[in-house]
Design an enzyme around this catalytic site. Structure first.
Site, short mmCIF file in Angstrom:
data_model
loop_
_atom_site.label_atom_id
_atom_site.label_comp_id
_atom_site.label_asym_id
_atom_site.label_seq_id
_atom_site.Cartn_x
_atom_site.Cartn_y
_atom_site.Cartn_z
N HIS A 160 28.22 -20.45 92.83
CA HIS A 160 29.99 -20.71 93.30
C HIS A 160 30.36 -22.20 93.20
CE1 HIS A 160 28.64 -18.93 96.67
NE2 HIS A 160 29.06 -19.97 97.08
N HIS A 202 31.87 -28.23 96.43
CA HIS A 202 30.31 -28.48 96.04
C HIS A 202 29.69 -26.81 95.05
CE1 HIS A 202 30.27 -26.54 100.31
NE2 HIS A 202 29.49 -25.40 100.23
#
Lengths: 172, 172
Positions: free
Chosen positions: A34, A116
């Site tokens: 995620h 990220h």
């Protein structure tokens, strides 16, 4: 309860990242790959519906985001986390900031926002350098359109359950 | 991709079930505790938006469901699965059947629908009898209102990612 907000990228990217997380990320079994939009925060049960209405408003006024995997990078020396850096930073930062503001909770983020996808964490210095060095030689080129994000809550075992899906640029 | 439809019950019930699944369920790390509404089925990428519209219609015309944990039970001799039986069966069966119909895919279910939350599976006969015997002595009394369910897809490692949340009795 403790809540978090995250984007799950496409199955293709999740599968690619999971093949690495399996070896390098102790959180592998707790949540799918995620992009965190808002770090974990506490909300009282009585306030969650209001917060959800606020998040819906943010989602509605944000257009779907075309994301691109930029490169493999690391948060060292802050911590030994290896990750895929996601562009465009500005659009995601704006979404992150609107969510921080609307969730009406104190900012729990300790560091500036870097979009990220984590590949590895809690690595020893030696592991970190080995993993980062070898992944920098691999091709992670990938782009896709993100049209939704999720509100999740954390269970006692540390894993995360999705509570609500929000669609970008739409009535939710 | 392979999709499934499930209800995640409240954190309280998930935590209780997870404390047992940790020991008895090899799928513990793949998905949070859940009530399956539709067993896994394949949908082509090009058809998923249509299927989602159909599921939205089903969700809208179904009122929130007050569920109750009935008792600990087992699917033996079909397989050594120990589970919490969920009432009311009729309302959940109706929802299950409407989803089967609207998803417009061949029925992949091999057995009649029994609403349940799995506690343990792939148990040896001895383990199965021990676990079932000891859990039958425990109190699992619990009830709650279910107001949503989730569409999930399966990753290559067997774990499940939520794609969409549907609200019962509401425009979605």
């Amino acid at each position: 309860m403790k809540y978090g907000i995250a984007i799950f990228p496409s199955k293709k990217l999740q599968d690619k990242v999971n093949s690495l997380r399996k070896r390098y990320d102790p959180h592998y079994a707790l949540i799918p790959p995620h992009i965190t939009l808002k770090t974990p925060f506490e909300i009282e049960d009585s306030k969650i519906s209001d917060v959800i209405e606020q998040i819906k408003a943010v989602a509605k006024e944000t257009e779907p985001i075309h994301i691109k995997v930029d490169k493999v990078s690391s948060f060292k020396p802050v911590n030994n986390v290896v990750y895929l850096k996601i562009e465009p930073k500005d659009v995601l930062t704006a979404l992150h900031e609107r969510l921080e503001e609307k969730c009406d909770v104190e900012d729990t983020a300790e560091y500036s926002f870097v979009p990220h996808i984590t590949i590895g964490q809690q690595l020893s210095d030696e592991e970190h350098n080995d993993v980062l060095g070898s992944l920098k030689l691999q091709d992670f080129e990938h782009e896709e359109l993100v049209d939704r994000f999720q509100l999740l809550y954390q269970l006692d075992n540390g894993s995360w359950t999705v509570y609500e899906t929000f669609h970008l640029g739409k009535e939710n």
